[in-house]
Write a protein that holds these residues in place. Sequence first.
Motif, PDB file in Angstrom:
ATOM      1  N   LYS A 147      31.926  42.091  50.609  1.00  9.59           N
ATOM      2  CA  LYS A 147      31.648  42.394  51.692  1.00  9.59           C
ATOM      3  C   LYS A 147      30.760  43.988  52.257  1.00  9.59           C
ATOM      4  O   LYS A 147      30.677  45.030  52.160  1.00  9.59           O
ATOM      5  N   LYS A 148      29.899  43.482  51.565  1.00  8.74           N
ATOM      6  CA  LYS A 148      28.386  44.026  51.416  1.00  8.74           C
ATOM      7  C   LYS A 148      27.081  43.109  51.146  1.00  8.74           C
ATOM      8  O   LYS A 148      27.640  41.884  51.182  1.00  8.74           O
ATOM      9  N   ASP A 149      26.041  44.250  51.188  1.00  6.82           N
ATOM     10  CA  ASP A 149      24.525  42.691  51.355  1.00  6.82           C
ATOM     11  C   ASP A 149      24.337  42.584  49.757  1.00  6.82           C
ATOM     12  O   ASP A 149      23.162  43.507  49.820  1.00  6.82           O
ATOM     13  N   THR A 150      25.304  41.699  49.264  1.00  6.49           N
ATOM     14  CA  THR A 150      25.360  41.376  47.773  1.00  6.49           C
ATOM     15  C   THR A 150      24.826  39.923  47.954  1.00  6.49           C
ATOM     16  O   THR A 150      25.419  39.569  49.143  1.00  6.49           O
ATOM     17  N   PHE A 151      25.285  39.132  46.833  1.00  6.12           N
ATOM     18  CA  PHE A 151      25.119  38.033  46.105  1.00  6.12           C
ATOM     19  C   PHE A 151      26.431  37.361  46.071  1.00  6.12           C
ATOM     20  O   PHE A 151      26.472  36.841  44.370  1.00  6.12           O
ATOM     21  N   ARG A 152      27.444  38.332  45.392  1.00  9.02           N
ATOM     22  CA  ARG A 152      28.430  37.416  45.252  1.00  9.02           C
ATOM     23  C   ARG A 152      29.479  36.686  45.586  1.00  9.02           C
ATOM     24  O   ARG A 152      29.806  37.185  47.005  1.00  9.02           O
ATOM     25  N   PHE A 153      30.302  36.093  45.314  1.00 12.39           N
ATOM     26  CA  PHE A 153      31.857  35.438  46.173  1.00 12.39           C
ATOM     27  C   PHE A 153      32.904  35.271  44.953  1.00 12.39           C
ATOM     28  O   PHE A 153      32.401  35.297  43.959  1.00 12.39           O
ATOM     29  N   ALA A 154      33.886  35.476  45.418  1.00 13.59           N
ATOM     30  CA  ALA A 154      35.282  35.145  44.920  1.00 13.59           C
ATOM     31  C   ALA A 154      36.559  33.495  44.974  1.00 13.59           C
ATOM     32  O   ALA A 154      35.658  33.603  46.247  1.00 13.59           O
ATOM     33  N   ASN A 155      36.129  32.806  44.323  1.00 17.94           N
ATOM     34  CA  ASN A 155      37.327  32.289  44.999  1.00 17.94           C
ATOM     35  C   ASN A 155      38.836  31.969  43.910  1.00 17.94           C
ATOM     36  O   ASN A 155      38.515  32.079  43.161  1.00 17.94           O
ATOM     37  N   CYS A 156      39.466  31.090  44.785  1.00 17.95           N
ATOM     38  CA  CYS A 156      41.076  30.556  43.468  1.00 17.95           C
ATOM     39  C   CYS A 156      40.988  29.346  43.620  1.00 17.95           C
ATOM     40  O   CYS A 156      40.447  28.311  44.872  1.00 17.95           O
ATOM     41  N   SER A 157      41.589  29.163  43.128  1.00 15.65           N
ATOM     42  CA  SER A 157      41.887  27.224  42.214  1.00 15.65           C
ATOM     43  C   SER A 157      43.420  26.519  41.722  1.00 15.65           C
ATOM     44  O   SER A 157      43.842  27.655  41.640  1.00 15.65           O
TER      45      SER A 157
END
Length: 276
Positions: A147-157
Motif C-alpha cells: 500500500k505504497k507507491d512502490t512496485f511490490r506485491f505478495a501472493n499466496c498459493s
Amino acid sequence: MRSVKFRPTGPVPSLAIGSFDSTISIWSKEDEDWVLMAIIEGHENEVKSVDWSHDGLYLASCSRDKSIWIWEADDSNEEFECISVIQEHEQDVKNVSWHPTKNILCSSSYDDTCRVFKQDDYDEDEWVCVANCQGANGTVWCSDWEKKDTFRFANCSDDSLLRIWKKTSSDQEGTANGKLPSTLKSEEEWALEATLPKIHTMPVYGIAWNTNGLLASCGSDGRIVVYSEEEGEWKVLAVQELGHGVFEINCIKWWNENTLLTAGDDGAVNMWTLSI
C-alpha cells in the motif's frame, strides 16, 4: 456471489459484485437504500473476482473462463464499456488486484502463476502482459499490492507459502530514446524478493497488506497469520489458531491498521484486533 468491491471514488457509495451466474452487478446507495444500477455481461462462466482501479475509472473482472476483462466506467455507474479482454492465463483466473496508485493489474490463477498487466503508453485501450511470475507449486489463490507507491506485491498459493515479488528494472521506453515502442515490448523484470516463513500447513487462500506494512494471511488450516518486515527480513508477528473453529478461512481484509476481518466456511465474518 463470489466477490464484492467498493468503488474508491464517486459522488455516492457504490460497489461491484461478481457472481456465479457470470455477471457483475453494480449498486449505488441512494438515501438509505441500495439501488441496482447495471448488470454487466460478457464472461462465459462464473466471475471469481472484481476490483476497481485506484481512480475508479476501470473495473477489472476475472473468471473461470480463463479471461480477464477491463471495463471503463462512467460516473453514473450505469454505463460500462469493455475496453480489453485479456486471455493470457492457461486455466481459471482466481483473483485480480489493482496497484494502489497506478494502472497496473496483477492476476492470480489456477495455472500456478501470477501475471502483471499495464496500460500501453501509446494506446490506453491496450493492456500488455509485462511479467509472468512463476514459482508456486500449485494454484495461486490471491495477490495484494504493497500500500505504497512502490512496485511490490505478495501472493499466496496451494503450497502453503507466501511470496513477495518486486519489479527490478524499468520497462522499455519509446523510440525517442532509440528503443522499441511500447506496443512491441513484452516483459519487465520482476523477481522473487522473499518467501515468508512457512506457518501455514495447508493452502493459503487469502492475503492482505495494510498501510503500516503488515501482511496478513488465512487459509485451509484455519490459521490467521500476521507478518512484519524488519530491515528487509520478514518475521511472524502473530498467529491465531482455529480462527473459525474447524472450518477453512477463505478471505482476509484489513478494517484499519490493527483490525482484521475474516470470512470462513462456517458462514461467519469475524473481526480481530491485533494486540502487539
